[in-house]
Design an enzyme around this catalytic site. Structure first.
Site, short mmCIF file in Angstrom:
data_model
loop_
_atom_site.label_atom_id
_atom_site.label_comp_id
_atom_site.label_asym_id
_atom_site.label_seq_id
_atom_site.Cartn_x
_atom_site.Cartn_y
_atom_site.Cartn_z
N LYS A 193 0.86 -1.18 0.00
CA LYS A 193 0.00 0.00 0.00
C LYS A 193 0.89 1.23 0.00
CE LYS A 193 -3.71 2.35 2.45
NZ LYS A 193 -4.70 2.26 3.53
N LYS A 245 -2.14 -1.54 -3.86
CA LYS A 245 -3.02 -0.38 -3.79
C LYS A 245 -2.21 0.90 -3.81
CE LYS A 245 -6.24 1.65 -0.54
NZ LYS A 245 -6.79 1.57 0.80
C1 PBG Z 1 -7.18 3.16 5.37
C2 PBG Z 1 -7.63 3.15 3.97
C3 PBG Z 1 -7.50 4.18 3.03
C4 PBG Z 1 -8.10 3.73 1.86
C5 PBG Z 1 -8.59 2.46 2.12
N1 PBG Z 1 -8.25 2.10 3.43
C6 PBG Z 1 -7.01 5.56 3.17
C7 PBG Z 1 -5.62 5.88 3.40
O1 PBG Z 1 -4.73 5.05 3.49
O2 PBG Z 1 -5.39 7.08 3.50
C8 PBG Z 1 -8.20 4.50 0.58
C9 PBG Z 1 -9.20 3.96 -0.38
C10 PBG Z 1 -9.51 4.88 -1.48
O3 PBG Z 1 -8.87 5.92 -1.69
O4 PBG Z 1 -10.46 4.56 -2.22
N2 PBG Z 1 -8.21 2.76 6.24
#
Ligand code: PBG
Length: 321
Positions: A193, A245
Site C-alpha cells: 500500500k 493499492k
Molecule cells: C485506510 C484506507 C484508506 C483507503 C482504504 N483504506 C485511506 C488511506 O490510506 O489514507 C483508501 C481507499 C480509497 O482511496 O479509495 N483505512
C-alpha cells in the site's frame, strides 16, 4: 507476411482471442456506512458514491448480491473519534453494527469484508495510535488491531482487510484470532500500500481528520522492490490474500506480486482513480464506459485475481446485459 491484424478484423474474432474477461465474482464493492444518518449522503469528490445509512447499505448489499459481486468491503464513518479509535473496538461502533447488518442481508451470496485500520476512528486521522512524541507507534497499534480483529470477527466479518501498514500486522492479527479460537477467519493483507495522492477523495468520504501524511508507514511511490518485499512479508506472516493499492499507477508492482505470490493477489482501484475518470467523463473528455472498462480490465490483465472498485456494481450490470 505475419499479420496480427487478422485476429482483430471482426468483433467475433476479437471476442474469441480476448485474453482477459471481467466477471462479477471478481469485483468487490467498497461501501461507506456513516453513523447516525437516515438517508444516504452524497460524497462531493466522488460523484455517484454515497455515505450509506444502515438501511441504504442493506439495499446496496442486496443489489450487490443480485448482481453476483464477489464481495463488499465495509468502511465505517463514526460520529465520534478519539486518540485510540475507540469506536473500532466497540461492539456498538458503526463498522461492527454495519457488519452484523451486512452479514444478515448478504447470507451466503457474497463475502462481507471489513477494513481493519484505525484511521476512520482516530481524531488525529492516523492508521495507528501515537506515542508521546506524536509519532505513529507501531507496536502499540498492533495491540489495537488485535482487539479490532476480535470485534470484527464477533460482528461476523468474513474477511479482515488489514490496511494500516504497521509492520507485523498480519502476524499479530493471525495470532490474536488463533488464540481466540478463530482460526477459520481469513486475512487480506494490504501488502503493498503506497503513500498515494490518489486517496484524496476517500479522506472526504470518511471525513478523515488527518493532518500531514502517512509516509512513515505507507510505501514510497518510487519503490518497486519494496512493494515486492511487503508482499513477501505478508505472505510469510500468513496473509490468505494480498493486495496492491492503488492499482493503475502500480501495475508493475501488481504484475510482480502476481508472478511471485502463492496466494491470491487483489488490487484496489482507489477513490482518486474513480474520481479522475468521473471528472474527465463529466467534462466530455473521455468516453466514460470505455474508460471504466479499460481501467478495470487492465488491472485484471496486470495480474489481479479480483479488483476492489467503486465501479463494481455498474461494471457487473454491463457484463450481465
Ligand atoms: C485506510 C484506507 C484508506 C483507503 C482504504 N483504506 C485511506 C488511506 O490510506 O489514507 C483508501 C481507499 C480509497 O482511496 O479509495 N483505512
Amino acid at each position: 507476411m505475419i499479420r496480427p491484424r487478422r485476429l482483430r478484423a471482426t468483433p467475433a474474432m476479437r471476442r474469441l482471442v480476448r485474453e482477459t474477461r471481467l466477471h462479477p465474482a471478481e469485483l468487490i464493492l467498497p461501501i461507506f456506512v456513516r453513523e447516525g444518518i437516515q438517508e444516504p449522503l452524497p460524497i462531493a469528490s466522488m460523484p455517484g458514491v454515497v455515505q450509506h445509512s444502515l438501511d441504504s447499505m442493506r439495499r446496496a448489499i442486496a443489489e450487490a448480491a443480485e448482481l453476483g459481486l464477489g464481495g463488499v468491503m465495509l468502511f465505517g464513518v463514526p460520529e465520534i473519534k478519539d486518540a485510540i479509535g475507540s469506536g473500532a473496538t466497540d461492539a456498538n461502533g458503526i463498522l461492527n453494527v454495519a457488519t452484523r447488518a451486512a452479514v444478515a442481508e448478504a447470507g451466503d451470496a457474497l463475502v462481507v469484508q471489513t477494513d481493519l485500520c484505525l484511521d476512520e476512528f482516530t481524531d488525529h486521522g492516523h492508521c495507528g495510535v501515537l506515542d508521546a512524541a506524536g509519532r505513529v507507534d507501531n507496536d502499540a497499534s498492533l495491540v489495537r488491531y488485535r482487539d479490532m480483529a476480535l470485534a470484527q470477527v464477533a460482528a461476523g466479518s468474513q474477511l479482515l482487510g488489514l490496511s494500516g501498514m504497521m509492520d507485523g500486522q498480519v502476524a499479530a492479527v493471525r495470532d490474536a484470532l488463533d488464540a481466540a479460537a478463530h482460526p477459520e477467519t481469513p486475512l487480506l493483507g494490504y501488502a503493498a500500500k503506497y503513500a498515494s495522492a490518489f486517496y484524496g477523495p476517500f479522506r472526504d468520504a470518511v471525513q478523515s481528520s488527518l493532518e500531514g501524511d502517512r509516509r512513515t508507514y505507507q510505501v514510497d511511490p518510487a519503490n518497486r522492490r519494496e512493494g515486492a518485499r511487503e508482499v513477501w512479508l505478508d505472505v510469510e506472516e500468513g496473509a490468505d490474500i494480498v493486495m496492491v493499492k492503488p492499482a493503475m499507477s502500480y501495475l508493475d508492482v501488481l504484475a510482480d506480486a502476481a508472478a511471485d505470490s502463492p496466494v491470491p493477489v487483489w488490487a484496489y482501484q482507489v477513490s482518486g482513480e474513480y474520481s479522475m475518470i468521473e471528472a474527465a467523463a463529466a467534462n466530455g473528455w473521455i468516453d466514460r464506459r470505455r474508460a471504466i472498462e479499460e481501467s478495470v480490465v487492465s488491472i485484471r490483465r496486470a495480474g489481479a485475481d479480483a479488483v476492489l472498485t467503486y465501479f463494481a456494481a455498474e461494471v457487473a450490470r454491463w457484463i450481465r446485459s
